[in-house]
Design a protein around this motif. Structure first.
Motif, PDB file in Angstrom:
ATOM      1  N   SER A 163       2.649   6.134   1.259  1.00  0.00           N
ATOM      2  CA  SER A 163       3.588   6.949   0.471  1.00  0.00           C
ATOM      3  C   SER A 163       4.440   7.835   1.367  1.00  0.00           C
ATOM      4  O   SER A 163       5.606   8.109   1.057  1.00  0.00           O
ATOM      5  CB  SER A 163       2.828   7.796  -0.554  1.00  0.00           C
ATOM      6  OG  SER A 163       1.986   8.747   0.067  1.00  0.00           O
ATOM      7  N   HIS A 164       3.875   8.268   2.494  1.00  0.00           N
ATOM      8  CA  HIS A 164       4.685   9.033   3.454  1.00  0.00           C
ATOM      9  C   HIS A 164       5.742   8.146   4.104  1.00  0.00           C
ATOM     10  O   HIS A 164       6.849   8.607   4.404  1.00  0.00           O
ATOM     11  CB  HIS A 164       3.791   9.678   4.516  1.00  0.00           C
ATOM     12  CG  HIS A 164       3.041  10.888   4.038  1.00  0.00           C
ATOM     13  ND1 HIS A 164       1.890  10.800   3.289  1.00  0.00           N
ATOM     14  CD2 HIS A 164       3.294  12.215   4.189  1.00  0.00           C
ATOM     15  CE1 HIS A 164       1.457  12.023   3.015  1.00  0.00           C
ATOM     16  NE2 HIS A 164       2.292  12.896   3.546  1.00  0.00           N
ATOM     17  N   MET A 165       5.404   6.875   4.334  1.00  0.00           N
ATOM     18  CA  MET A 165       6.389   5.947   4.889  1.00  0.00           C
ATOM     19  C   MET A 165       7.525   5.707   3.899  1.00  0.00           C
ATOM     20  O   MET A 165       8.712   5.703   4.281  1.00  0.00           O
ATOM     21  CB  MET A 165       5.717   4.615   5.242  1.00  0.00           C
ATOM     22  CG  MET A 165       6.654   3.602   5.882  1.00  0.00           C
ATOM     23  SD  MET A 165       7.237   4.164   7.509  1.00  0.00           S
ATOM     24  CE  MET A 165       8.263   2.801   8.026  1.00  0.00           C
ATOM     25  N   VAL A 166       7.174   5.532   2.635  1.00  0.00           N
ATOM     26  CA  VAL A 166       8.201   5.329   1.610  1.00  0.00           C
ATOM     27  C   VAL A 166       9.133   6.536   1.552  1.00  0.00           C
ATOM     28  O   VAL A 166      10.364   6.394   1.483  1.00  0.00           O
ATOM     29  CB  VAL A 166       7.547   5.065   0.243  1.00  0.00           C
ATOM     30  CG1 VAL A 166       8.608   5.008  -0.862  1.00  0.00           C
ATOM     31  CG2 VAL A 166       6.749   3.762   0.267  1.00  0.00           C
TER      32      VAL A 166
ATOM     33  N   VAL B 281       6.236  -3.691   6.025  1.00  0.00           N
ATOM     34  CA  VAL B 281       5.409  -2.655   6.631  1.00  0.00           C
ATOM     35  C   VAL B 281       4.096  -2.660   5.852  1.00  0.00           C
ATOM     36  O   VAL B 281       4.075  -2.325   4.664  1.00  0.00           O
ATOM     37  CB  VAL B 281       6.081  -1.275   6.594  1.00  0.00           C
ATOM     38  CG1 VAL B 281       5.271  -0.273   7.425  1.00  0.00           C
ATOM     39  CG2 VAL B 281       7.508  -1.349   7.118  1.00  0.00           C
ATOM     40  N   HIS B 282       3.017  -3.036   6.524  1.00  0.00           N
ATOM     41  CA  HIS B 282       1.772  -3.394   5.844  1.00  0.00           C
ATOM     42  C   HIS B 282       0.700  -2.327   6.030  1.00  0.00           C
ATOM     43  O   HIS B 282       0.107  -2.197   7.098  1.00  0.00           O
ATOM     44  CB  HIS B 282       1.291  -4.739   6.398  1.00  0.00           C
ATOM     45  CG  HIS B 282       0.005  -5.233   5.824  1.00  0.00           C
ATOM     46  ND1 HIS B 282      -0.404  -4.958   4.538  1.00  0.00           N
ATOM     47  CD2 HIS B 282      -0.979  -6.001   6.378  1.00  0.00           C
ATOM     48  CE1 HIS B 282      -1.577  -5.535   4.326  1.00  0.00           C
ATOM     49  NE2 HIS B 282      -1.948  -6.155   5.429  1.00  0.00           N
ATOM     50  N   PHE B 283       0.462  -1.555   4.929  1.00  0.00           N
ATOM     51  CA  PHE B 283      -0.576  -0.523   4.924  1.00  0.00           C
ATOM     52  C   PHE B 283      -1.780  -0.914   4.069  1.00  0.00           C
ATOM     53  O   PHE B 283      -2.858  -0.327   4.231  1.00  0.00           O
ATOM     54  CB  PHE B 283      -0.024   0.793   4.368  1.00  0.00           C
ATOM     55  CG  PHE B 283       1.071   1.414   5.185  1.00  0.00           C
ATOM     56  CD1 PHE B 283       0.782   2.205   6.279  1.00  0.00           C
ATOM     57  CD2 PHE B 283       2.402   1.216   4.852  1.00  0.00           C
ATOM     58  CE1 PHE B 283       1.791   2.789   7.026  1.00  0.00           C
ATOM     59  CE2 PHE B 283       3.418   1.802   5.588  1.00  0.00           C
ATOM     60  CZ  PHE B 283       3.110   2.586   6.680  1.00  0.00           C
TER      61      PHE B 283
ATOM     62  N   LEU C  72       4.577  -2.618  -2.916  1.00  0.00           N
ATOM     63  CA  LEU C  72       3.581  -3.463  -3.574  1.00  0.00           C
ATOM     64  C   LEU C  72       2.230  -2.791  -3.393  1.00  0.00           C
ATOM     65  O   LEU C  72       1.777  -2.590  -2.262  1.00  0.00           O
ATOM     66  CB  LEU C  72       3.566  -4.867  -2.966  1.00  0.00           C
ATOM     67  CG  LEU C  72       2.494  -5.823  -3.527  1.00  0.00           C
ATOM     68  CD1 LEU C  72       2.693  -6.058  -5.025  1.00  0.00           C
ATOM     69  CD2 LEU C  72       2.510  -7.149  -2.766  1.00  0.00           C
ATOM     70  N   ASP C  73       1.583  -2.432  -4.505  1.00  0.00           N
ATOM     71  CA  ASP C  73       0.310  -1.709  -4.442  1.00  0.00           C
ATOM     72  C   ASP C  73      -0.496  -2.052  -5.693  1.00  0.00           C
ATOM     73  O   ASP C  73       0.058  -2.062  -6.798  1.00  0.00           O
ATOM     74  CB  ASP C  73       0.573  -0.199  -4.373  1.00  0.00           C
ATOM     75  CG  ASP C  73      -0.618   0.594  -3.869  1.00  0.00           C
ATOM     76  OD1 ASP C  73      -1.692   0.505  -4.498  1.00  0.00           O
ATOM     77  OD2 ASP C  73      -0.485   1.308  -2.859  1.00  0.00           O
ATOM     78  N   ASN C  74      -1.789  -2.311  -5.516  1.00  0.00           N
ATOM     79  CA  ASN C  74      -2.620  -2.608  -6.693  1.00  0.00           C
ATOM     80  C   ASN C  74      -3.169  -1.344  -7.350  1.00  0.00           C
ATOM     81  O   ASN C  74      -3.890  -1.418  -8.352  1.00  0.00           O
ATOM     82  CB  ASN C  74      -3.753  -3.577  -6.345  1.00  0.00           C
ATOM     83  CG  ASN C  74      -4.750  -3.007  -5.351  1.00  0.00           C
ATOM     84  OD1 ASN C  74      -4.762  -1.806  -5.061  1.00  0.00           O
ATOM     85  ND2 ASN C  74      -5.620  -3.874  -4.833  1.00  0.00           N
ATOM     86  N   LEU C  75      -2.846  -0.175  -6.780  1.00  0.00           N
ATOM     87  CA  LEU C  75      -3.229   1.132  -7.326  1.00  0.00           C
ATOM     88  C   LEU C  75      -4.742   1.312  -7.427  1.00  0.00           C
ATOM     89  O   LEU C  75      -5.218   2.120  -8.229  1.00  0.00           O
ATOM     90  CB  LEU C  75      -2.555   1.377  -8.682  1.00  0.00           C
ATOM     91  CG  LEU C  75      -1.018   1.348  -8.677  1.00  0.00           C
ATOM     92  CD1 LEU C  75      -0.474   1.640 -10.070  1.00  0.00           C
ATOM     93  CD2 LEU C  75      -0.451   2.328  -7.656  1.00  0.00           C
TER      94      LEU C  75
ATOM     95  N   GLY D 249       0.817  -1.213   0.000  1.00  0.00           N
ATOM     96  CA  GLY D 249       0.000   0.000   0.000  1.00  0.00           C
ATOM     97  C   GLY D 249       0.850   1.263   0.000  1.00  0.00           C
ATOM     98  O   GLY D 249       0.394   2.325   0.428  1.00  0.00           O
ATOM     99  N   GLY D 250       2.065   1.166  -0.517  1.00  0.00           N
ATOM    100  CA  GLY D 250       2.997   2.284  -0.457  1.00  0.00           C
ATOM    101  C   GLY D 250       2.718   3.401  -1.441  1.00  0.00           C
ATOM    102  O   GLY D 250       3.407   4.423  -1.423  1.00  0.00           O
ATOM    103  N   ALA D 251       1.698   3.230  -2.294  1.00  0.00           N
ATOM    104  CA  ALA D 251       1.279   4.316  -3.185  1.00  0.00           C
ATOM    105  C   ALA D 251       0.098   5.083  -2.603  1.00  0.00           C
ATOM    106  O   ALA D 251      -0.359   6.052  -3.211  1.00  0.00           O
ATOM    107  CB  ALA D 251       0.916   3.770  -4.565  1.00  0.00           C
TER     108      ALA D 251
END
Length: 330
Positions: free
Chosen positions: A14-17, A71-73, A30-33, A7-9
């Protein structure tokens, strides 16, 4: 070693990234957008478009990289939607988290940081709620997150998976430098919606319920700036890397603001009144929930820097202006 951010997008991911990249970490997203934005991912990170429920994809990614943490968002977060579609929420938030966890254990990844929620507590008194309060979620959203917490506890006991679950209160605001923010088009977060209304992007702001047992009759929440929340994740990662014990921590400031307080803050920062419409309560919304937030400071050493409602609103409003220009092609 690398870090996998699911969920990094998305908004918080995205703030974590951004924070991880700034400290020199190798990051795979990894994000399905479905709600995230590819452009919100820092170019230094590798973006893989896919679903956390795809076992073959997870196995491949985990074989290609030496991860020392997940890290799981990734997940669904709208409380009323979870009431309307509980099985969809249990699939996306619980079943798929189980798959991610199983693949991480199989790959020998030793650490797991989980994006949980204060919704696991359910309806609580107005005073701060601490981590030792028995969970009693009133929505499938809260229940779906609580089930994942339990799977983490069991995986820790059975396989030695070290974990931190961070129970978020109400996350808001954007990167203070204006690089990223809450970009989901149909987001339901109060501060985002209020800022969109202030900029004329919505006709009015709906206030759901004015008859709660709170000082002004509207829901009371503990708002935390997204950058402070991410600092808690970074502290959690460092804590686990140093051999810290697994655990669950509230992430909030320990202060409650009502819906009307937020409206007044937006009006102050923007310098104009908001058009407001009052509506009935929404299903699954607790009257008040404020963090008992001492433990995250004492154990993880977390030190928030943006503990001010007007600052949270200011960064959210600035991001909405920037996002409007981006969406208009400016």
């Amino acid at each position: 070693m690398a870090i996998l951010v699911t969920g990094g997008a998305g908004y918080i991911g995205s703030h974590m990234v951004l924070a991880l990249v700034e400290r020199g970490e190798q990051v795979v997203v990894l994000d399905n957008l479905s709600t995230g934005m590819w452009w919100a991912v820092q170019p230094e990170a590798k973006l893989v478009e896919g679903d956390i429920g795809d076992e073959a994809l997870l196995d491949r990614i985990m074989a290609e990289h030496r991860f020392d943490a997940v890290v799981h968002f990734a997940g669904s977060i709208v409380v009323p939607d979870s009431v309307r579609d509980p099985l969809g929420y249990y699939l996306n938030n619980t079943v798929k988290s189980r798959m991610l966890m199983a693949c991480a254990v199989k790959a020998g990844i030793p650490r797991f940081i989980f994006s949980s929620t204060a919704a696991v507590y359910g309806n609580v008194p107005a005073e701060p709620v601490f981590e030792d309060r028995p969970p009693a979620p009133v929505s499938p959203y809260g229940a779906s997150k609580l089930m994942t917490e339990q799977m983490l506890k069991d995986s820790h006991a059975a396989y030695g998976l070290q974990f931190i679950a961070l129970r978020y209160f109400n996350v808001a605001g954007g990167d203070p430098r204006g690089r990223i923010g809450q970009s989901t088009p149909r987001a339901t977060h109060l501060i985002k919606v209020a800022c969109q209304t202030a900029l004329g992007q919505r006709e009015r702001l709906e206030v759901f319920g004015t008859d709660y047992d709170t000082p002004d009759g509207t829901c009371l929440r503990d708002y935390i700036h997204v950058s402070d929340l991410i600092a808690a994740h970074v502290d959690a990662l460092d804590y686990l890397r140093k051999g810290g014990d697994s655990g669950i921590f509230n992430c909030g400031y320990g202060k409650g603001y009502s819906v009307l307080d937020v409206i007044r803050a937006v009006e102050r920062v923007n310098g104009a009144p908001l058009p407001v419409q009052y509506a009935p309560r929404r299903a699954g919304d607790p009257a008040a929930i404020v963090a008992g937030a001492a433990r995250v400071r004492e154990v993880l050493g977390w030190q928030p820097r943006h503990e001010n409602l007007d600052f949270i609103v200011e960064t959210a409003l600035n991001w909405e202006r920037k996002l409007a220009l981006r969406n208009a092609g400016g």
